[in-house]
Design a protein around this motif. Structure first.
Motif, PDB file in Angstrom:
ATOM      1  N   TYR A  87       0.872  -1.172   0.000  1.00 41.22           N
ATOM      2  CA  TYR A  87       0.000   0.000   0.000  1.00 41.22           C
ATOM      3  C   TYR A  87       0.905   1.215   0.000  1.00 41.22           C
ATOM      4  CZ  TYR A  87      -3.042   3.570   2.052  1.00 41.22           C
ATOM      5  OH  TYR A  87      -3.725   4.729   2.310  1.00 41.22           O
ATOM      6  N   SER A  88       0.790   2.051  -1.036  1.00 38.25           N
ATOM      7  CA  SER A  88       1.734   3.154  -1.250  1.00 38.25           C
ATOM      8  C   SER A  88       1.070   4.503  -1.088  1.00 38.25           C
ATOM      9  CB  SER A  88       2.337   3.071  -2.662  1.00 38.25           C
ATOM     10  OG  SER A  88       3.029   1.855  -2.849  1.00 38.25           O
ATOM     11  N   THR A  89       1.725   5.366  -0.329  1.00 42.80           N
ATOM     12  CA  THR A  89       1.298   6.759  -0.199  1.00 42.80           C
ATOM     13  C   THR A  89       2.529   7.636  -0.370  1.00 42.80           C
ATOM     14  OG1 THR A  89       1.659   6.819   2.190  1.00 42.80           O
ATOM     15  CG2 THR A  89      -0.542   6.184   1.437  1.00 42.80           C
ATOM     16  N   GLY A  90       2.296   8.907  -0.647  1.00 35.17           N
ATOM     17  CA  GLY A  90       3.456   9.763  -0.781  1.00 35.17           C
ATOM     18  C   GLY A  90       3.134  11.224  -0.974  1.00 35.17           C
ATOM     19  N   PRO A  91       3.955  12.065  -0.401  1.00 40.15           N
ATOM     20  CA  PRO A  91       3.873  13.497  -0.681  1.00 40.15           C
ATOM     21  C   PRO A  91       4.958  13.899  -1.682  1.00 40.15           C
ATOM     22  CG  PRO A  91       5.192  13.166   1.262  1.00 40.15           C
ATOM     23  CD  PRO A  91       4.822  11.787   0.750  1.00 40.15           C
ATOM     24  N   TYR A  92       4.826  15.072  -2.216  1.00 41.91           N
ATOM     25  CA  TYR A  92       5.933  15.697  -2.932  1.00 41.91           C
ATOM     26  C   TYR A  92       6.709  16.524  -1.920  1.00 41.91           C
ATOM     27  CZ  TYR A  92       4.436  14.456  -7.627  1.00 41.91           C
ATOM     28  OH  TYR A  92       4.134  13.757  -8.766  1.00 41.91           O
ATOM     29  N   GLU A  93       8.010  16.377  -1.934  1.00 45.57           N
ATOM     30  CA  GLU A  93       8.891  17.200  -1.110  1.00 45.57           C
ATOM     31  C   GLU A  93       9.808  17.951  -2.058  1.00 45.57           C
ATOM     32  OE1 GLU A  93      10.917  14.717   1.702  1.00 45.57           O
ATOM     33  OE2 GLU A  93       9.057  14.126   2.730  1.00 45.57           O
ATOM     34  N   GLY A  94       9.487  19.207  -2.302  1.00 45.20           N
ATOM     35  CA  GLY A  94      10.228  19.965  -3.314  1.00 45.20           C
ATOM     36  C   GLY A  94      10.016  19.320  -4.671  1.00 45.20           C
ATOM     37  N   ASN A  95      11.111  18.951  -5.343  1.00 49.09           N
ATOM     38  CA  ASN A  95      10.988  18.339  -6.665  1.00 49.09           C
ATOM     39  C   ASN A  95      11.030  16.807  -6.599  1.00 49.09           C
ATOM     40  OD1 ASN A  95      13.669  17.929  -6.035  1.00 49.09           O
ATOM     41  ND2 ASN A  95      14.438  18.503  -8.069  1.00 49.09           N
ATOM     42  N   GLN A  96      10.877  16.237  -5.407  1.00 48.52           N
ATOM     43  CA  GLN A  96      10.904  14.784  -5.255  1.00 48.52           C
ATOM     44  C   GLN A  96       9.536  14.243  -4.873  1.00 48.52           C
ATOM     45  OE1 GLN A  96      13.856  13.676  -2.310  1.00 48.52           O
ATOM     46  NE2 GLN A  96      15.349  13.254  -3.912  1.00 48.52           N
ATOM     47  N   LEU A  97       9.176  13.101  -5.483  1.00 48.15           N
ATOM     48  CA  LEU A  97       8.031  12.322  -5.026  1.00 48.15           C
ATOM     49  C   LEU A  97       8.595  11.284  -4.064  1.00 48.15           C
ATOM     50  CD1 LEU A  97       5.064  11.361  -5.096  1.00 48.15           C
ATOM     51  CD2 LEU A  97       5.712   9.895  -7.032  1.00 48.15           C
ATOM     52  N   VAL A  98       8.117  11.298  -2.822  1.00 47.25           N
ATOM     53  CA  VAL A  98       8.614  10.370  -1.802  1.00 47.25           C
ATOM     54  C   VAL A  98       7.512   9.348  -1.526  1.00 47.25           C
ATOM     55  CG1 VAL A  98       9.540  10.113   0.519  1.00 47.25           C
ATOM     56  CG2 VAL A  98      10.044  12.186  -0.810  1.00 47.25           C
ATOM     57  N   VAL A  99       7.762   8.098  -1.883  1.00 42.51           N
ATOM     58  CA  VAL A  99       6.760   7.037  -1.787  1.00 42.51           C
ATOM     59  C   VAL A  99       7.102   6.099  -0.632  1.00 42.51           C
ATOM     60  CG1 VAL A  99       5.637   5.128  -2.990  1.00 42.51           C
ATOM     61  CG2 VAL A  99       6.388   7.143  -4.281  1.00 42.51           C
ATOM     62  N   GLU A 100       6.156   5.933   0.272  1.00 42.22           N
ATOM     63  CA  GLU A 100       6.284   4.977   1.374  1.00 42.22           C
ATOM     64  C   GLU A 100       5.343   3.816   1.071  1.00 42.22           C
ATOM     65  OE1 GLU A 100       8.169   5.006   4.115  1.00 42.22           O
ATOM     66  OE2 GLU A 100       9.015   7.029   3.957  1.00 42.22           O
ATOM     67  N   THR A 101       5.880   2.592   1.069  1.00 41.48           N
ATOM     68  CA  THR A 101       5.056   1.418   0.773  1.00 41.48           C
ATOM     69  C   THR A 101       5.223   0.394   1.881  1.00 41.48           C
ATOM     70  OG1 THR A 101       5.391   1.810  -1.600  1.00 41.48           O
ATOM     71  CG2 THR A 101       4.493  -0.323  -0.965  1.00 41.48           C
ATOM     72  N   PHE A 102       4.092  -0.101   2.385  1.00 45.23           N
ATOM     73  CA  PHE A 102       4.084  -1.100   3.447  1.00 45.23           C
ATOM     74  C   PHE A 102       2.823  -1.938   3.276  1.00 45.23           C
ATOM     75  CE2 PHE A 102       2.268   2.841   4.753  1.00 45.23           C
ATOM     76  CZ  PHE A 102       1.167   2.540   5.549  1.00 45.23           C
ATOM     77  N   ARG A 103       2.481  -2.785   4.253  1.00 46.48           N
ATOM     78  CA  ARG A 103       1.342  -3.706   4.179  1.00 46.48           C
ATOM     79  C   ARG A 103       1.510  -4.737   3.066  1.00 46.48           C
ATOM     80  NH1 ARG A 103      -4.474  -1.207   5.645  1.00 46.48           N
ATOM     81  NH2 ARG A 103      -3.901  -0.044   7.495  1.00 46.48           N
TER      82      ARG A 103
END
Length: 198
Positions: A87-103
């Protein structure tokens, strides 16, 4: 590649690797490649930005993955739901997409690759940081799994832009996938031969 991959394994991870038999690998039954394995496959993928999500469509195995953008109103799955691709969620931090995936579901080849061959558990967590420089997409990945890994590992990948359309559908042929088993030596030759059923 992860240098010295075996040193990253817990005692449980080493024991599982020693016991696991290649004939039990899900790929021989056309199960799709999972994360982070799919990143190393030499196939194209497409990224699409939508108002509330980013989708990744991988040519390999017809995998479509959704990254829900934080603060855009998506509903979190109920507790206890696990997913093959997490299950992936993520914000944009500046010019980066930061994806956190778990479950993630348990995967006997969850970290299979050139230097690290290990399963992954429901505790696997991936952090991907995507940034673009010209026509180059760069991803920095950090992977952890306290069940099978003693410590997290990280690596970086880069991809160039392609104007070619994805070659879809994938259409895995189970008979062709299982033919590869003819060259795989089982660790358990004394056991009955594994008969595949479609």
């Amino acid at each position: 590649n992860v240098k010295g991959g075996e040193r990253l394994l817990t005692a449980r991870g080493k024991a599982f690797v020693a016991a696991f038999d290649e004939v039990a690998a899900p790929k021989y039954d056309c199960s799709p490649a999972t994360l982070p394995i799919i990143f190393g496959d030499p196939y194209a993928f497409r990224i699409e930005q939508l108002p509330d999500r980013v989708t990744f469509t991988y040519e390999k195995d017809d995998v479509v993955r959704t990254v829900w953008l934080e603060g855009r109103g998506h509903t979190t799955p109920r507790q206890g739901l696990l997913f093959m691709h997490g299950y992936s969620t993520g914000p944009y931090e500046g010019n980066q997409l930061v994806v956190e995936t778990f479950r993630f579901t348990f995967d006997p080849e969850g970290f299979a690759g050139d230097a690290l061959n290990a399963p992954s558990s429901t505790q696997k967590r991936l952090t991907e940081r995507y940034s673009r420089q010209g026509d180059t997409l760069r991803m920095e990945l950090s992977a952890e799994d306290p069940i099978f890994l003693r410590e997290p590992f990280t690596y970086t990948m880069e991809w160039g832009v392609s104007k070619e359309p994805l070659s879809l559908p994938w259409n895995c042929d189970p008979e062709a996938a299982q033919r590869n088993l003819n060259v795989v030596r089982s660790k358990y030759r004394q056991d009955p031969r594994v008969e595949r059923r479609n």
